[in-house]
Write a protein that holds these residues in place. Structure first.
Motif, PDB file in Angstrom:
ATOM      1  N   SER A  80      11.087  -0.716  -5.996  1.00 40.52           N
ATOM      2  CA  SER A  80       9.799  -1.382  -6.166  1.00 40.52           C
ATOM      3  C   SER A  80       9.156  -0.876  -7.460  1.00 40.52           C
ATOM      4  CB  SER A  80       8.928  -1.045  -4.948  1.00 40.52           C
ATOM      5  OG  SER A  80       7.560  -1.205  -5.258  1.00 40.52           O
ATOM      6  N   LYS A  82       6.462  -1.556  -9.147  1.00 36.45           N
ATOM      7  CA  LYS A  82       5.035  -1.242  -9.261  1.00 36.45           C
ATOM      8  C   LYS A  82       4.692   0.139  -8.685  1.00 36.45           C
ATOM      9  CE  LYS A  82       2.781  -3.033  -5.070  1.00 36.45           C
ATOM     10  NZ  LYS A  82       3.911  -3.481  -4.220  1.00 36.45           N
ATOM     11  N   THR A  83       5.558   0.683  -7.832  1.00 42.07           N
ATOM     12  CA  THR A  83       5.285   2.000  -7.254  1.00 42.07           C
ATOM     13  C   THR A  83       5.377   3.095  -8.318  1.00 42.07           C
ATOM     14  OG1 THR A  83       6.258   1.185  -5.218  1.00 42.07           O
ATOM     15  CG2 THR A  83       5.883   3.540  -5.340  1.00 42.07           C
ATOM     16  N   GLU A 101      13.087  -4.518  -7.813  1.00 45.86           N
ATOM     17  CA  GLU A 101      12.158  -5.434  -7.132  1.00 45.86           C
ATOM     18  C   GLU A 101      10.909  -5.484  -7.999  1.00 45.86           C
ATOM     19  OE1 GLU A 101       8.744  -6.636  -5.093  1.00 45.86           O
ATOM     20  OE2 GLU A 101       9.035  -4.475  -5.277  1.00 45.86           O
ATOM     21  N   ASN A 124       9.348 -10.986  -6.837  1.00 41.23           N
ATOM     22  CA  ASN A 124       8.306 -11.247  -5.840  1.00 41.23           C
ATOM     23  C   ASN A 124       6.978 -11.552  -6.516  1.00 41.23           C
ATOM     24  OD1 ASN A 124       9.531 -10.852  -3.245  1.00 41.23           O
ATOM     25  ND2 ASN A 124       9.702  -8.678  -3.709  1.00 41.23           N
ATOM     26  N   HIS A 214       7.125  -8.358   3.623  1.00 42.22           N
ATOM     27  CA  HIS A 214       6.628  -7.013   3.279  1.00 42.22           C
ATOM     28  C   HIS A 214       5.341  -6.904   4.080  1.00 42.22           C
ATOM     29  CE1 HIS A 214       5.479  -3.451   1.058  1.00 42.22           C
ATOM     30  NE2 HIS A 214       4.417  -4.033   0.551  1.00 42.22           N
ATOM     31  N   THR A 217       1.619  -1.533   3.832  1.00 39.95           N
ATOM     32  CA  THR A 217       2.037  -0.282   3.225  1.00 39.95           C
ATOM     33  C   THR A 217       1.539   0.889   4.058  1.00 39.95           C
ATOM     34  OG1 THR A 217       2.237   0.904   1.124  1.00 39.95           O
ATOM     35  CG2 THR A 217       0.055   0.001   1.652  1.00 39.95           C
ATOM     36  N   GLY A 254       8.994  -3.139   1.834  1.00 40.84           N
ATOM     37  CA  GLY A 254       8.753  -1.686   1.792  1.00 40.84           C
ATOM     38  C   GLY A 254       7.740  -1.321   2.858  1.00 40.84           C
ATOM     39  N   GLY A 255       6.940  -0.305   2.575  1.00 43.79           N
ATOM     40  CA  GLY A 255       5.845   0.033   3.481  1.00 43.79           C
ATOM     41  C   GLY A 255       6.012   1.294   4.291  1.00 43.79           C
ATOM     42  N   GLU A 303      12.969  -2.602   0.186  1.00 43.73           N
ATOM     43  CA  GLU A 303      12.200  -2.437  -1.060  1.00 43.73           C
ATOM     44  C   GLU A 303      11.275  -1.220  -0.958  1.00 43.73           C
ATOM     45  OE1 GLU A 303      11.733  -7.275  -1.829  1.00 43.73           O
ATOM     46  OE2 GLU A 303      10.043  -6.115  -1.060  1.00 43.73           O
ATOM     47  N   GLY A 305       9.128   1.823  -1.447  1.00 42.69           N
ATOM     48  CA  GLY A 305       8.499   2.369  -2.645  1.00 42.69           C
ATOM     49  C   GLY A 305       8.007   3.785  -2.417  1.00 42.69           C
ATOM     50  N   ARG A 306       6.790   3.896  -1.874  1.00 44.03           N
ATOM     51  CA  ARG A 306       6.126   5.213  -1.826  1.00 44.03           C
ATOM     52  C   ARG A 306       6.935   6.291  -1.105  1.00 44.03           C
ATOM     53  NH1 ARG A 306       0.838   4.972  -0.878  1.00 44.03           N
ATOM     54  NH2 ARG A 306       0.593   2.746  -0.680  1.00 44.03           N
ATOM     55  N   TYR A 400       2.480   5.303  -7.130  1.00 44.51           N
ATOM     56  CA  TYR A 400       1.313   4.511  -7.551  1.00 44.51           C
ATOM     57  C   TYR A 400       0.404   5.174  -8.588  1.00 44.51           C
ATOM     58  CZ  TYR A 400       2.947   1.293  -4.078  1.00 44.51           C
ATOM     59  OH  TYR A 400       3.755   0.438  -3.385  1.00 44.51           O
TER      60      TYR A 400
HETATM   61  C1  LIG Z   1       4.459  -2.860  -3.203  1.00 41.78           C
HETATM   62  C2  LIG Z   1       5.621  -3.547  -2.629  1.00 41.78           C
HETATM   63  C3  LIG Z   1       6.707  -2.820  -2.117  1.00 41.78           C
HETATM   64  C4  LIG Z   1       6.712  -1.310  -1.993  1.00 41.78           C
HETATM   65  O1  LIG Z   1       5.812  -0.926  -1.012  1.00 41.78           O
HETATM   66  P1  LIG Z   1       5.688   0.586  -0.475  1.00 41.78           P
HETATM   67  O2  LIG Z   1       4.580   0.513   0.505  1.00 41.78           O
HETATM   68  O3  LIG Z   1       5.357   1.447  -1.651  1.00 41.78           O
HETATM   69  O4  LIG Z   1       6.988   0.957   0.146  1.00 41.78           O
HETATM   70  C5  LIG Z   1       7.805  -3.533  -1.660  1.00 41.78           C
HETATM   71  N1  LIG Z   1       7.823  -4.885  -1.686  1.00 41.78           N
HETATM   72  C6  LIG Z   1       6.789  -5.615  -2.160  1.00 41.78           C
HETATM   73  C7  LIG Z   1       6.871  -7.089  -2.166  1.00 41.78           C
HETATM   74  C8  LIG Z   1       5.660  -4.974  -2.637  1.00 41.78           C
HETATM   75  O5  LIG Z   1       4.622  -5.707  -3.084  1.00 41.78           O
END
Ligand SMILES: *Cc1c(COP(=O)(O)O)cnc(C)c1O
Length: 447
Positions: A80, A82-83, A101, A124, A214, A217, A254-255, A303, A305-306, A400
């Motif tokens: 991911s 943006k993370t 991603e 995405n 998704h 988070t 993710g999440g 996906e 991320g954090r 982030y």
């Molecule tokens: C931000 C995002 C992620 C990553 O989310 P996390 O909570 O950091 O794991 C994955 N997929 C999409 C579409 C996102 O927008």
């Protein structure tokens, strides 16, 4: 001699309350990151400075991968962006086998620059431009459609350029998590997702390759993932039954929560956050127990991320001053403001002195250096007295912060990577007047 009267001070102790796991010890000194001393890092690179551990990234990633691959045969991670989209960080994930991603044209360009093949980029997001969609189609990337307007745009663009598009739909659904993230994608319960699937299947230029969700988070409930996967698997099963088309993948998004503690939470994150094994168990059991024919089981994409990067990031700072607030409470002013530590708005970050201190703790509010009332790094933390010039380490800041930070009042600091041989590399320089003001133009009359 009679002593002067001193007014008694009654304080409610809010910091450092024990939970059922006992007292949480948050203030042990962190003198080293990996094998490098914090003092040396500051001497070499200044303060504040972000530090990222490559070893930690790779170990965390392998732990997550193992949790899923031991439970399901076809697993693919997609980083991911943006993370944390520092090129060095992305490339570590790509070396470990992650796809990319991305959620914007900018992130897409970054993934291409990091040598990710177009066919390993998942695109995405609710705001893709026509040009970005065309690039993604031409590169055989996976376009995850967010809404009907985008679906119809892609149909017309494929006609214009004469090339098929590989698409998936993003689905939102009730998983028991509130508020529901229903602003992204097509809803499952009201039939919109099924409608979108049928429209895609009718169009000769779109190939439905996957289904995506998704759900949010920092999700602490593994059951929410079980529900989400059951609903996506149901859509996959019905698509195959009606259109004789088995989707190639299900992307569960993710999440997963990192081990940080949410503000106001009673328990420490590291005590209560589910591990990768627990998330993997919920997700894969919903998939293998679905109606999908075992010979047609889709690839499972994650996906995350954090949960993969938070642990690897540290922010080293320096105490600038101590003072007493009007009511007598102690406050400490530091050089790490919320401009670079965006996540302090929702986490109670762990703060550690960089060298051993006295055992005496006092409730302290930790401020950054900004001339802004909101610049609070930690409210009411039980903390030892650090003096002007002392260093401290803020843990779990890898997710982030290095993307959502803002250039505001101060320059953003250097980022240093500690590689697996404990060699240090500056992977992003600190800002200066040129990098910040260089984009400005002065009209002639103001020269
Ligand atoms: C931000 C995002 C992620 C990553 O989310 P996390 O909570 O950091 O794991 C994955 N997929 C999409 C579409 C996102 O927008």
């Amino acid at each position: 001699m009679k002593k002067p009267f001193e007014r008694p001070l009654i304080k409610k102790i809010r910091a450092g309350m024990p939970s059922k796991f006992g007292m949480s010890v948050q203030t042990d000194p962190v003198t080293h990151i990996e094998n490098t001393s914090v003092a040396d890092i500051v001497k070499q690179y200044g303060s504040p400075v972000f530090v990222i551990s490559e070893k930690s990234i790779r170990e965390t990633f392998r732990e997550a991968k193992r949790a899923f691959e031991t439970r399901y045969p076809k697993v693919q991670f997609a980083w991911s962006y943006k993370t944390n989209y520092l090129d060095s960080v992305c490339r570590i994930f790509h070396q470990e086998g992650s796809w990319a991603e991305v959620v914007s044209g900018f992130e897409y360009e970054k993934a291409v620059k990091n040598n990710v093949p177009g066919s390993q980029i998942i695109f995405n997001g609710p705001g893709k431009s026509d040009e970005e969609i065309i690039t993604a189609i031409e590169n055989d990337s996976f376009i995850h459609i967010d809404h009907f307007d985008e679906l119809y745009t892609i149909i017309s663009l494929t006609k214009r350029i004469g090339k098929k598009a590989k698409v998936a739909i993003r689905v939102n659904m009730d998983t028991g998590i509130y508020p529901m993230w229903d602003r992204f994608g097509f809803n499952y319960e009201n039939g919109e997702a099924w409608d979108a699937i049928n429209r895609i299947m009718m169009d000769g230029n779109l190939e439905l390759v996957g289904l995506h969700t998704h759900i949010g988070t920092y999700i602490l409930s593994t059951d929410a993932y079980r529900i989400a996967m059951s609903k996506l698997a149901d859509l996959a099963y019905r698509t195959d039954k009606k259109h004789n088309k088995a989707v190639k993948y299900i992307d569960i998004g993710g999440g997963f929560a990192s081990k940080n503690t949410l503000k106001g939470a009673y328990y420490q994150g590291r005590d209560v956050v589910p591990g990768f094994d627990e998330y993997a168990e919920a997700i894969t059991s919903a998939l293998v127990n679905s109606e999908i024919n075992p010979s047609k089981l889709p690839m499972l994409i994650l996906e995350t991320g954090r949960a993969l990067i938070d642990e690897a990031g540290y922010l080293i700072g320096t105490v600038l001053a101590n003072k007493r607030l009007a009511d007598g409470r102690r406050s400490t002013i530091t050089d790490t403001g919320v401009n670079m530590l965006f996540t302090s708005f929702w986490y109670d970050h762990e703060l550690h002195p960089a060298k051993p201190t006295s055992d005496h703790l006092e409730e302290t509010t930790i401020y950054g250096p900004l001339c802004m009332n909101i610049d609070v790094v930690r409210n009411a933390i039980a903390f030892p007295l650090l003096k002007k010039g002392d260093n401290f380490v803020i843990k779990r800041v890898g997710a982030y912060n290095m993307t959502q930070w803002m250039q505001f009042i101060t320059y953003r600091p250097k980022i240093v990577l500690i590689d697996q041989k404990n060699k240090l590399h500056v992977i992003r320089e600190s800002e200066n007047l040129q990098t910040v003001a260089g984009l400005e133009n002065l009209p002639d009359h103001l020269l």
